[in-house]
Design a protein around this motif. Structure first.
Motif, PDB file in Angstrom:
ATOM      1  N   ALA A 317       7.260  -3.357   0.247  1.00 12.50           N
ATOM      2  CA  ALA A 317       6.814  -3.804   1.443  1.00 12.50           C
ATOM      3  C   ALA A 317       5.116  -3.865   1.350  1.00 12.50           C
ATOM      4  N   VAL A 318       4.796  -3.260   0.311  1.00 12.08           N
ATOM      5  CA  VAL A 318       2.938  -3.347   0.144  1.00 12.08           C
ATOM      6  C   VAL A 318       2.750  -3.931  -1.379  1.00 12.08           C
ATOM      7  N   PRO A 319       3.314  -4.849  -1.929  1.00  8.89           N
ATOM      8  CA  PRO A 319       2.953  -5.315  -3.212  1.00  8.89           C
ATOM      9  C   PRO A 319       1.767  -5.504  -3.635  1.00  8.89           C
ATOM     10  N   ALA A 320       1.667  -5.171  -4.913  1.00 11.82           N
ATOM     11  CA  ALA A 320       0.343  -5.183  -5.662  1.00 11.82           C
ATOM     12  C   ALA A 320      -0.004  -6.882  -6.069  1.00 11.82           C
ATOM     13  N   VAL A 321      -1.277  -7.140  -6.038  1.00 15.29           N
ATOM     14  CA  VAL A 321      -1.676  -8.638  -6.394  1.00 15.29           C
ATOM     15  C   VAL A 321      -1.343  -8.624  -8.023  1.00 15.29           C
ATOM     16  N   GLY A 322      -1.353  -7.936  -8.683  1.00 17.25           N
ATOM     17  CA  GLY A 322      -1.059  -8.118  -9.975  1.00 17.25           C
ATOM     18  C   GLY A 322       0.021  -7.498 -10.465  1.00 17.25           C
ATOM     19  N   VAL A 323      -0.035  -6.688 -11.808  1.00 18.64           N
ATOM     20  CA  VAL A 323       1.280  -6.193 -12.286  1.00 18.64           C
ATOM     21  C   VAL A 323       1.222  -4.718 -11.881  1.00 18.64           C
ATOM     22  N   THR A 324       2.659  -4.060 -11.980  1.00 21.19           N
ATOM     23  CA  THR A 324       2.600  -2.742 -11.524  1.00 21.19           C
ATOM     24  C   THR A 324       3.240  -2.169 -12.659  1.00 21.19           C
ATOM     25  N   ASP A 325       2.762  -1.001 -13.207  1.00 14.52           N
ATOM     26  CA  ASP A 325       3.167  -0.112 -14.281  1.00 14.52           C
ATOM     27  C   ASP A 325       3.473   1.227 -13.698  1.00 14.52           C
ATOM     28  N   CYS A 326       4.061   2.167 -14.514  1.00 14.05           N
ATOM     29  CA  CYS A 326       4.273   3.498 -13.890  1.00 14.05           C
ATOM     30  C   CYS A 326       3.818   4.539 -15.028  1.00 14.05           C
ATOM     31  N   VAL A 327       3.606   5.942 -14.526  1.00 15.95           N
ATOM     32  CA  VAL A 327       3.941   6.869 -15.480  1.00 15.95           C
ATOM     33  C   VAL A 327       4.911   7.746 -14.755  1.00 15.95           C
ATOM     34  N   PHE A 328       5.773   8.078 -15.826  1.00 17.86           N
ATOM     35  CA  PHE A 328       7.097   8.895 -15.276  1.00 17.86           C
ATOM     36  C   PHE A 328       7.345   9.950 -16.118  1.00 17.86           C
ATOM     37  N   ALA A 329       7.493  11.054 -15.323  1.00 22.01           N
ATOM     38  CA  ALA A 329       7.749  12.358 -15.980  1.00 22.01           C
ATOM     39  C   ALA A 329       8.923  12.939 -14.943  1.00 22.01           C
ATOM     40  N   ILE A 339      17.890   7.199 -11.261  1.00 17.12           N
ATOM     41  CA  ILE A 339      16.672   6.963 -10.930  1.00 17.12           C
ATOM     42  C   ILE A 339      15.905   5.696 -11.662  1.00 17.12           C
ATOM     43  N   ILE A 340      16.038   5.451 -12.898  1.00 20.38           N
ATOM     44  CA  ILE A 340      15.928   4.464 -13.613  1.00 20.38           C
ATOM     45  C   ILE A 340      16.384   3.170 -13.128  1.00 20.38           C
ATOM     46  N   SER A 341      17.545   3.158 -12.962  1.00 18.67           N
ATOM     47  CA  SER A 341      18.223   1.926 -12.491  1.00 18.67           C
ATOM     48  C   SER A 341      17.789   1.615 -11.165  1.00 18.67           C
ATOM     49  N   ILE A 342      17.333   2.410 -10.003  1.00 18.57           N
ATOM     50  CA  ILE A 342      16.976   2.176  -8.854  1.00 18.57           C
ATOM     51  C   ILE A 342      15.763   1.480  -8.972  1.00 18.57           C
ATOM     52  N   VAL A 343      14.505   1.825  -9.771  1.00 18.44           N
ATOM     53  CA  VAL A 343      13.329   1.203  -9.869  1.00 18.44           C
ATOM     54  C   VAL A 343      13.007   0.596 -11.048  1.00 18.44           C
ATOM     55  N   LYS A 344      13.837   0.266 -11.839  1.00 15.55           N
ATOM     56  CA  LYS A 344      13.652  -0.647 -13.308  1.00 15.55           C
ATOM     57  C   LYS A 344      13.107  -1.939 -13.064  1.00 15.55           C
ATOM     58  N   PRO A 345      13.287  -2.630 -11.743  1.00  6.78           N
ATOM     59  CA  PRO A 345      12.697  -4.004 -11.597  1.00  6.78           C
ATOM     60  C   PRO A 345      11.251  -3.798 -11.375  1.00  6.78           C
ATOM     61  N   CYS A 346      10.650  -2.579 -10.927  1.00  4.37           N
ATOM     62  CA  CYS A 346       9.507  -2.441 -10.067  1.00  4.37           C
ATOM     63  C   CYS A 346       8.333  -2.643 -11.197  1.00  4.37           C
ATOM     64  N   PHE A 347       8.733  -1.943 -12.553  1.00  7.65           N
ATOM     65  CA  PHE A 347       7.414  -1.754 -13.383  1.00  7.65           C
ATOM     66  C   PHE A 347       7.476  -2.309 -14.684  1.00  7.65           C
ATOM     67  N   GLY A 348       6.450  -3.045 -15.039  1.00  9.76           N
ATOM     68  CA  GLY A 348       6.298  -3.629 -16.352  1.00  9.76           C
ATOM     69  C   GLY A 348       6.140  -2.897 -17.416  1.00  9.76           C
ATOM     70  N   HIS A 349       5.697  -1.735 -17.458  1.00 10.50           N
ATOM     71  CA  HIS A 349       5.399  -0.727 -18.447  1.00 10.50           C
ATOM     72  C   HIS A 349       5.682   0.713 -17.953  1.00 10.50           C
ATOM     73  N   TRP A 350       6.291   1.596 -18.866  1.00  9.31           N
ATOM     74  CA  TRP A 350       6.640   2.716 -18.611  1.00  9.31           C
ATOM     75  C   TRP A 350       5.870   3.736 -19.585  1.00  9.31           C
ATOM     76  N   SER A 351       4.898   4.528 -19.100  1.00 13.06           N
ATOM     77  CA  SER A 351       4.240   5.396 -19.767  1.00 13.06           C
ATOM     78  C   SER A 351       5.139   6.822 -19.483  1.00 13.06           C
ATOM     79  N   LEU A 352       5.288   7.515 -20.674  1.00  6.20           N
ATOM     80  CA  LEU A 352       6.368   8.845 -20.386  1.00  6.20           C
ATOM     81  C   LEU A 352       5.705   9.891 -21.195  1.00  6.20           C
ATOM     82  N   PRO A 353       4.774  10.648 -20.301  1.00 10.93           N
ATOM     83  CA  PRO A 353       4.158  11.877 -20.755  1.00 10.93           C
ATOM     84  C   PRO A 353       4.921  13.070 -20.993  1.00 10.93           C
ATOM     85  N   PRO A 354       4.515  14.279 -21.682  1.00 10.25           N
ATOM     86  CA  PRO A 354       5.267  15.251 -21.863  1.00 10.25           C
ATOM     87  C   PRO A 354       4.442  16.233 -20.471  1.00 10.25           C
ATOM     88  N   LEU A 355       5.376  17.064 -20.098  1.00  9.87           N
ATOM     89  CA  LEU A 355       4.928  18.220 -19.011  1.00  9.87           C
ATOM     90  C   LEU A 355       4.894  19.538 -19.790  1.00  9.87           C
TER      91      LEU A 355
END
Length: 420
Positions: A317-329, A339-355
């Motif tokens: 509903a509120v798209p970004a002008v440029g690319v959208t990446d994510c940090v996912f933990a 969860i991944i299958s629902i939003v996988k078209p939304c992000f160009g790059h996935w950063s996966l940090p440890p908690l």
């Protein structure tokens, strides 16, 4: 008093029960009786898979705009424990929390309490001693056996029913609905915000003689470009409507549910207070947009399929002008692949940090494998959350967007890093 510092209390409370989650009311009810906790102000309890925090925040904003001193209890917290207990929109201070924890400790005798049970009793005690005008209590897990359910609420809200916390609540909506319905009481309103509530939820309400008030039956809403419209009913049964309402910073589904609940609290609330509350409400970590190093960052605690669908819709509903990446933990016990299958078209790059230090968290390499199984190879690992966030930010420029999501712990880590 066992301790005089809040952090000492919190560390000690974490060690006082063999299990972090131990559903059941016997132990906490025994201690509540010793404390003589009986709230003599109107009480609203809020259960649901998603939307609980939003409902509590909006109820507090509307009732506060009317001039009532609202005692609000929520969980978990994102940044500091104080976020869980607020009066009149202000967090209670360290000294008040320490006194309340000491009173609970003295009253419990040999009874073992979980961290959450300690906190729930402390909140109830603070609200009683401070004589708030109305108490709004978020149910922690489920409903029937959750610590908050020792209170007989004047109004009970169930915001939504979806699959989450299967290990404790079951793995289908009917079983989960029955657990959530445990907060209903005979002859008292049961406000149901779910568009398609489980039969078990409605059946239990009828069985005990509660008064079901359902979306699309007793209340509904419609949206337009310049505002939204709500129609519902007063406690007398009279039909009510509000036109051209301002859009709030919460889902309209939850806002509509709250507006119906307001009619049943038996406290006068004006339309102007409703409008002011809708305009002023904010919920940290729920589709929260901030600017960080010149980049738009969206923080969202979404951690189950239903909440991730809502995040996806919001980003669309509120798209970004440029690319959208994510940090996912995310926690390992969640439906990570879904969860991944629902939003996988939304992000160009996935950063996966440890908690780090969180035993429930899914390991980043395991999440990376699930992403790869769905054809997503543009991922990166890091040795710490700050490193992951910094690397994600370095890939972006003005007009791009970074979404941090997957857990309360994930958003809390991001908030800490951004604040630092």
């Amino acid at each position: 008093m066992r301790y005089t510092q809040l952090n000492d209390w919190l560390r000690w409370m974490e060690t006082q029960h063999p299990r972090n989650i131990d559903l059941g009311l016997e132990r906490i009810a025994l201690v509540a009786k010793q404390l003589d906790i009986a709230l003599d102000m109107p009480v609203v309890t809020v259960a649901g898979t998603n939307g609980k925090g939003s409902c509590v925040a909006l109820l507090s904003a509307i009732l506060g705009a009317q001039g009532y001193r609202v005692g609000a209890y929520t969980s978990p917290h994102l940044h500091q424990y104080h976020e869980r207990i607020a009066i009149g929109g202000n967090y209670v201070d360290d000294a008040s929390l320490c006194r309340a924890f000491a009173a609970v400790d003295d009253a419990r005798g040999e009874t073992s309490l979980t961290y959450f049970e300690f906190g729930t009793l402390a909140a109830l005690l603070i609200f009683k001693q401070d004589a708030v005008d109305v108490a709004v209590l978020e149910v922690g897990l489920g409903g029937r056996l959750d610590a908050v359910n020792i209170i007989d609420a004047d109004v009970a809200i169930v915001s939504s029913i979806a699959i989450d916390h299967e290990a404790w609540l079951g793995n289908d909506r009917e079983v989960i609905g029955r657990e959530k319905a445990g907060i209903f009481r005979p002859n008292r309103p049961a406000i149901i915000g779910d568009l398609n509530p489980p039969k078990s939820l409605l059946d239990y309400a009828v069985q005990i003689g509660a008064v079901p008030v359902c979306r699309e039956k007793q209340f509904q809403f419609s949206e337009a470009e310049l505002g939204w419209q709500w129609r519902g009913q007063a406690i007398s049964g009279e039909r009510l409507s509000y036109e051209n309402l301002p859009y709030p910073a919460v889902l309209i589904d939850n806002a509509a549910t709250v507006l119906q609940a307001v009619q049943y609290i038996n406290l006068p609330v004006s339309e102007s207070a409703i409008r002011q509350g809708l305009t002023s409400v904010s919920v940290a970590g729920r589709c929260q947009h901030i600017q960080y190093r010149g980049i738009e960052v969206v923080l969202d605690v979404a951690h189950n399929p239903a909440s991730v669908y809502a995040l996806r819709d919001h980003l669309s509903a509120v798209p970004a002008v440029g690319v959208t990446d994510c940090v996912f933990a995310v926690m390992a016990d969640k439906a990570v692949a879904e969860i991944i299958s629902i939003v996988k078209p939304c992000f160009g790059h996935w950063s996966l940090p440890p908690l780090l230090g969180n035993e429930r968290a899914a390991q980043p390499d395991a999440v990376q494998a699930l992403l790869l199984a769905q054809g997503i190879s543009n991922t990166s690992l890091a040795v710490s959350f700050p490193e992951s966030l910094n690397k994600a930010m370095s890939r972006l420029s003005a007009g791009d967007r970074l979404v941090v999501f997957g857990s309360f712990f994930t958003v809390a880590a991001a908030m800490t890093e951004i604040a630092d």
